[in-house]
Design a protein around this motif. Structure first.
Motif, PDB file in Angstrom:
ATOM      1  N   ASP A 231       0.781  -1.337   0.081  1.00  0.00           N
ATOM      2  CA  ASP A 231      -0.153   0.124  -0.036  1.00  0.00           C
ATOM      3  C   ASP A 231       0.907   1.301   0.196  1.00  0.00           C
ATOM      4  O   ASP A 231       0.603   2.457   0.625  1.00  0.00           O
ATOM      5  N   THR A 232       2.085   1.241  -0.655  1.00  0.00           N
ATOM      6  CA  THR A 232       2.853   2.351  -0.551  1.00  0.00           C
ATOM      7  C   THR A 232       3.712   2.250  -1.976  1.00  0.00           C
ATOM      8  O   THR A 232       3.834   1.201  -2.779  1.00  0.00           O
ATOM      9  N   ASP A 234       7.410   4.104  -3.960  1.00  0.00           N
ATOM     10  CA  ASP A 234       8.426   4.870  -3.820  1.00  0.00           C
ATOM     11  C   ASP A 234       8.770   5.794  -5.291  1.00  0.00           C
ATOM     12  O   ASP A 234       8.901   4.860  -6.311  1.00  0.00           O
ATOM     13  N   THR A 243       8.771   8.156  -0.349  1.00  0.00           N
ATOM     14  CA  THR A 243       7.893   6.947  -0.166  1.00  0.00           C
ATOM     15  C   THR A 243       6.383   7.608   0.012  1.00  0.00           C
ATOM     16  O   THR A 243       6.278   8.613   1.236  1.00  0.00           O
ATOM     17  N   THR A 244       5.406   7.097  -0.305  1.00  0.00           N
ATOM     18  CA  THR A 244       4.107   7.762  -0.158  1.00  0.00           C
ATOM     19  C   THR A 244       2.819   6.450  -0.124  1.00  0.00           C
ATOM     20  O   THR A 244       3.134   5.597  -0.738  1.00  0.00           O
ATOM     21  N   GLY A 245       1.974   6.785   0.663  1.00  0.00           N
ATOM     22  CA  GLY A 245       0.947   5.808   0.686  1.00  0.00           C
ATOM     23  C   GLY A 245       0.121   5.570  -0.478  1.00  0.00           C
ATOM     24  O   GLY A 245       0.044   6.722  -1.204  1.00  0.00           O
ATOM     25  N   SER A 285      -1.713  10.061  -2.624  1.00  0.00           N
ATOM     26  CA  SER A 285      -2.105   9.130  -1.528  1.00  0.00           C
ATOM     27  C   SER A 285      -3.408   8.837  -1.394  1.00  0.00           C
ATOM     28  O   SER A 285      -3.942   7.809  -0.720  1.00  0.00           O
TER      29      SER A 285
END
Length: 430
Positions: A231-232, A234, A243-245, A285
């Motif tokens: 669920d992430t 890069d 890095t983001t969700g 996100s």
């Protein structure tokens, strides 16, 4: 003509909506009586028009771009109904302009079908274009794959500002060689992810055959997808990896997020000084899948994922987005016009990952073709029922208590969505 076309178009739009008619009809009417309506209206936008096209991913990528730009304070006009023909854009405009034909927006971001985009850009040259990929899809409509590449090349040639290209698709990347004067930006993949996203030539190459000719040198990309987690994700840009969700499901959607970031950065001016990247990533996100494109629903307390499939690449990537076991699986294949009549592409998909759990239900007008294809890959089949309504009911009943996934072509997805809307225990979770 302006003072007649807009009120008349709005009237047709209102009547059409009351009667449950198609979303593009008002656009067709206004195009007939006022051919300059779109060009005149869109010419007023400070940031111009951005066109998103390609075989796969247009709808979700357009949605991402819109939400990214809105996070930067821009007012965005887009064809939200999903009608990606020129008359669909005209119809969407009629819903946004006032009675004098004035549009209050900073930029337009439009999803356009490859062939219809050519007609659109001849009338309204975009300032930006994002060209995602070229894959064998609905060959009965577009012909051979190189024809589709030519359509995208024409869109790029008509673009007056920045063209964003997929570095990993050779047919798309080579469009840069034909351009004169446009700024070209790329989005791309880390080398470790290349095998997850094979281009069309890679997928169709016979075992042991030489690899297709690659680009002499891979150009640097504005945004690179470095890693995909459950669920992430890069992303690397401006020399930094962040890095983001991600709410979006499916590795194909995450790659298109790199494309959306590249276009949004271009429209905002590019670079850290002109875009609030913290806000951009927060917006990214929170993006939920577009209607029917990787939607996650809850049925009887269990997740049900709808995965749109319309060509080998999309189906392969859809299968890779789930673990091999633990899911009840249904496949719904139609061959209506919107799906493409030629379903021979099913033979270019490898279904080995379905062997562990099998397929519980096959449905749609080409259910038996799908059954034959699965037999060749030794995939167990539970039931074959061409009628989607009873097939879906049986699937939900028999798979009670298990997470579910449905791989479906476009018109099958619409039919399934209609049936699910009648079930009181269905909840949309993303």
């Amino acid at each position: 003509m302006l003072y007649i076309s807009v009120p008349l178009g709005k009237l047709v739009r209102r009547v059409s909506r009351l009667r449950g008619g198609g979303s593009a009809l008002p656009g067709l009417v206004v195009e007939k009586i006022d051919p300059g309506f779109m060009q005149r209206t869109l010419a007023t936008l400070p940031h111009g028009v951005a066109v998103v096209s390609g075989t796969n991913g247009k709808t979700t990528t357009t949605k991402m771009v819109v939400e990214l730009l809105e996070s930067q304070g821009l007012k965005v006009f887009t064809n939200r109904t999903g009608s990606n023909f020129t008359r669909g854009v005209a119809a969407a405009l009629l819903g946004e302009v006032d009675w004098r034909g004035r549009l209050t927006a900073d930029v337009a971001v439009l999803e356009l079908d490859e062939a219809h985009a050519v007609h659109f850009v001849n009338r309204v040259p975009p300032r930006y274009s994002l060209l995602l990929n070229v894959l064998r899809d609905q060959l009965d409509r577009f012909g051979e794959i190189d024809k589709t590449a030519q359509l995208l090349q024409h869109i790029a040639a008509k673009t007056t500002g920045t063209v964003v290209l997929n570095r990993e698709d050779p047919r798309v990347a080579r469009i840069a060689d034909t351009l004169t004067g446009q700024d070209v930006q790329y989005f791309g993949l880390d080398d470790s992810l290349l095998s997850t996203f094979p281009n069309d030539d890679d997928m169709r190459a016979a075992p042991g055959s030489p690899a297709p000719a690659a680009l002499p040198q891979k150009p640097p990309a504005d945004v690179v997808l470095r890693k995909v987690g459950p669920d992430t994700a890069d992303f690397e840009y401006d020399g930094v990896t962040v890095t983001t969700g991600m709410k979006l499901r499916g590795v194909y959607n995450i790659f298109n997020a790199a494309a959306a970031l590249t276009l949004a950065r271009s429209i905002c001016g590019g670079g850290a000084a002109t875009a609030d990247h913290g806000t951009l990533l927060t917006a990214l996100s929170q993006v939920a899948p577009a209607f029917g494109r990787g939607e996650s629903l809850t049925v009887d307390g269990q997740p049900l994922d709808l995965v749109l499939v319309k060509n080998p690449s999309g189906f392969r990537l859809g299968l890779k987005s789930f673990p091999a076991g633990g899911y009840a699986t249904m496949i719904a294949i139609n061959d209506n016009y919107a799906d493409g009549r030629d379903m021979s592409w099913l033979w270019d998909v490898e279904f080995d990952s379905l062997r562990e759990g099998g397929v519980d239900q096959l449905t749609g007008s080409r259910a038996y073709d799908m059954a034959l294809r699965l037999q060749y890959d030794d995939v167990r089949i539970g039931a074959v029922q061409p009628d989607i309504t009873p097939a879906l009911a049986a699937f939900i009943r028999d798979a009670k208590g298990k997470p579910k996934r449905i791989f479906c072509t476009y018109t099958a997805m619409l039919a399934i969505r209609r049936e699910l809307s009648k079930i009181t225990t269905v909840e949309v979770v993303s």
